[in-house]
Scaffold this active site. Structure first.
Site, PDB file in Angstrom:
ATOM      1  CB  ALA A 167     -14.339 -24.998  10.952  1.00 30.65           C
ATOM      2  CB  VAL A 168     -16.717 -19.840   9.284  1.00 26.85           C
ATOM      3  CG1 VAL A 168     -17.989 -19.353   8.593  1.00 26.85           C
ATOM      4  CG2 VAL A 168     -16.760 -19.468  10.761  1.00 26.85           C
ATOM      5  CB  ILE A 169     -16.603 -24.561   5.690  1.00 27.74           C
ATOM      6  CG1 ILE A 169     -15.612 -25.095   6.745  1.00 27.74           C
ATOM      7  CG2 ILE A 169     -16.251 -25.102   4.296  1.00 27.74           C
ATOM      8  CD1 ILE A 169     -15.643 -26.596   6.947  1.00 27.74           C
ATOM      9  CB  ALA A 176     -18.358 -19.000  14.097  1.00 23.93           C
ATOM     10  CG  PHE A 177     -23.872 -15.111  14.713  1.00 24.41           C
ATOM     11  CD1 PHE A 177     -23.595 -14.173  13.729  1.00 24.41           C
ATOM     12  CD2 PHE A 177     -24.860 -14.821  15.650  1.00 24.41           C
ATOM     13  CE1 PHE A 177     -24.277 -12.967  13.687  1.00 24.41           C
ATOM     14  CE2 PHE A 177     -25.548 -13.623  15.615  1.00 24.41           C
ATOM     15  CZ  PHE A 177     -25.255 -12.696  14.628  1.00 24.41           C
ATOM     16  CD  GLU A 178     -24.826 -18.615  17.881  1.00 20.78           C
ATOM     17  OE1 GLU A 178     -24.106 -19.418  17.263  1.00 20.78           O
ATOM     18  OE2 GLU A 178     -25.772 -17.989  17.348  1.00 20.78           O
ATOM     19  CG  PHE A 221      -9.367 -15.050  14.725  1.00 18.02           C
ATOM     20  CD1 PHE A 221     -10.734 -14.868  14.827  1.00 18.02           C
ATOM     21  CD2 PHE A 221      -8.829 -15.358  13.484  1.00 18.02           C
ATOM     22  CE1 PHE A 221     -11.559 -14.987  13.711  1.00 18.02           C
ATOM     23  CE2 PHE A 221      -9.641 -15.477  12.354  1.00 18.02           C
ATOM     24  CZ  PHE A 221     -11.006 -15.291  12.480  1.00 18.02           C
ATOM     25  CG  HIS A 270     -25.079 -18.184   6.222  1.00 16.42           C
ATOM     26  ND1 HIS A 270     -26.107 -17.470   6.782  1.00 16.42           N
ATOM     27  CD2 HIS A 270     -24.657 -19.051   7.175  1.00 16.42           C
ATOM     28  CE1 HIS A 270     -26.294 -17.882   8.021  1.00 16.42           C
ATOM     29  NE2 HIS A 270     -25.430 -18.840   8.288  1.00 16.42           N
ATOM     30  NE  ARG A 305      -5.495 -22.873   6.165  1.00 13.29           N
ATOM     31  CZ  ARG A 305      -5.282 -23.371   4.946  1.00 13.29           C
ATOM     32  NH1 ARG A 305      -5.757 -24.572   4.617  1.00 13.29           N
ATOM     33  NH2 ARG A 305      -4.590 -22.692   4.048  1.00 13.29           N
TER      34      ARG A 305
HETATM   35  N1  INI Z   1     -21.360 -21.481  12.121  1.00 13.85           N
HETATM   36  C1  INI Z   1     -20.059 -21.902  12.108  1.00 13.85           C
HETATM   37  O1  INI Z   1     -19.409 -21.957  13.162  1.00 13.85           O
HETATM   38  N2  INI Z   1     -19.500 -22.272  10.922  1.00 13.85           N
HETATM   39  C2  INI Z   1     -20.169 -22.218   9.743  1.00 13.85           C
HETATM   40  O2  INI Z   1     -19.575 -22.597   8.682  1.00 13.85           O
HETATM   41  C3  INI Z   1     -21.505 -21.773   9.737  1.00 13.85           C
HETATM   42  N3  INI Z   1     -22.266 -21.708   8.504  1.00 13.85           N
HETATM   43  O3  INI Z   1     -21.661 -21.918   7.436  1.00 13.85           O
HETATM   44  O4  INI Z   1     -23.439 -21.463   8.496  1.00 13.85           O
HETATM   45  C4  INI Z   1     -22.101 -21.410  10.985  1.00 13.85           C
HETATM   46  N4  INI Z   1     -23.388 -20.996  11.026  1.00 13.85           N
HETATM   47  C5  INI Z   1     -24.142 -20.951  12.261  1.00 13.85           C
HETATM   48  C6  INI Z   1     -24.002 -19.621  12.973  1.00 13.85           C
HETATM   49  O5  INI Z   1     -22.715 -19.496  13.522  1.00 13.85           O
HETATM   50  C7  INI Z   1     -25.009 -19.495  14.121  1.00 13.85           C
HETATM   51  O6  INI Z   1     -24.820 -20.531  15.053  1.00 13.85           O
HETATM   52  C8  INI Z   1     -26.480 -19.532  13.648  1.00 13.85           C
HETATM   53  O7  INI Z   1     -26.698 -18.617  12.608  1.00 13.85           O
HETATM   54  C9  INI Z   1     -27.430 -19.173  14.823  1.00 13.85           C
HETATM   55  O8  INI Z   1     -27.181 -17.865  15.320  1.00 13.85           O
END
Ligand code: INI
Length: 153
Positions: free
Chosen positions: A80-82, A56-58, A113, A88, A127
């Site tokens: 999904a960010v869990i 999700a960060f990307e 979103f 984190h 969901r």
């Molecule tokens: N990325 C997600 O999409 N969901 C998550 O739950 C998650 N957790 O929990 O760590 C997650 N982490 C990876 C992050 O998005 C990046 O891809 C990584 O940090 C590299 O930049």
């Protein structure tokens, strides 16, 4: 008083979907929901571009590049960010959310979103159902509506 409302006209519209591969078992269900919605609304496969990112960060960076292209009526972000046992979750969910909104406002196009941010896997599964609630389906419908609305305002 003049009221401006969207309709579901998809003529000439192209959509991009960004899918986070992290927690992919949920992501693919959200994608199924989104594609199902698009199909039911008559959107052709050729008018959909799917981009997969590691997490999700990307998503915001990929959304920015897509928005810059000027091709798409709307961009849908799915993943999904869990929540885990560390902070984190807050960083990933918060950064992704803010980034998605920023791209939308910066480029003036709907960046939808469709990211689940849940306390546990059960909430995410609930969901991303293919028979009941599916936030990917909702995101696709919002993309159609907002893409349409942007032409009207
Ligand atoms: N990325 C997600 O999409 N969901 C998550 O739950 C998650 N957790 O929990 O760590 C997650 N982490 C990876 C992050 O998005 C990046 O891809 C990584 O940090 C590299 O930049």
């Amino acid at each position: 008083m003049q009221t401006i409302e969207s309709d579901l006209n998809i003529k000439g519209k192209k959509f991009a979907i960004i899918l986070s591969r992290f927690n992919e078992f949920i992501g693919v269900q959200l994608l199924k929901g989104a594609l199902d919605c698009f199909q039911k609304q008559g959107i052709h496969d050729d008018d959909i571009t799917l981009i997969k990112v590691p997490g999700a960060f990307e998503i915001p960076l990929a959304a920015k590049k897509l928005a810059e292209s000027g091709i798409y009526s709307a961009i849908i972000c799915l993943g999904a960010v869990i929540r885990g046992g560390t902070p984190h979750f807050e960083y990933v969910a918060g950064t992704a959310t803010t980034g998605i909104q920023k791209v939308s406002l910066q480029y003036g196009i709907p960046v939808i979103f469709g990211l689940l941010t849940t306390d546990n896997i059960e909430q995410a599964i609930e969901r991303a159902s293919t028979t009941k609630m599916n936030k990917g389906w909702d995101a696709a419908m919002t993309a159609i509506e907002m893409g349409n609305l942007m032409d009207k305002i």
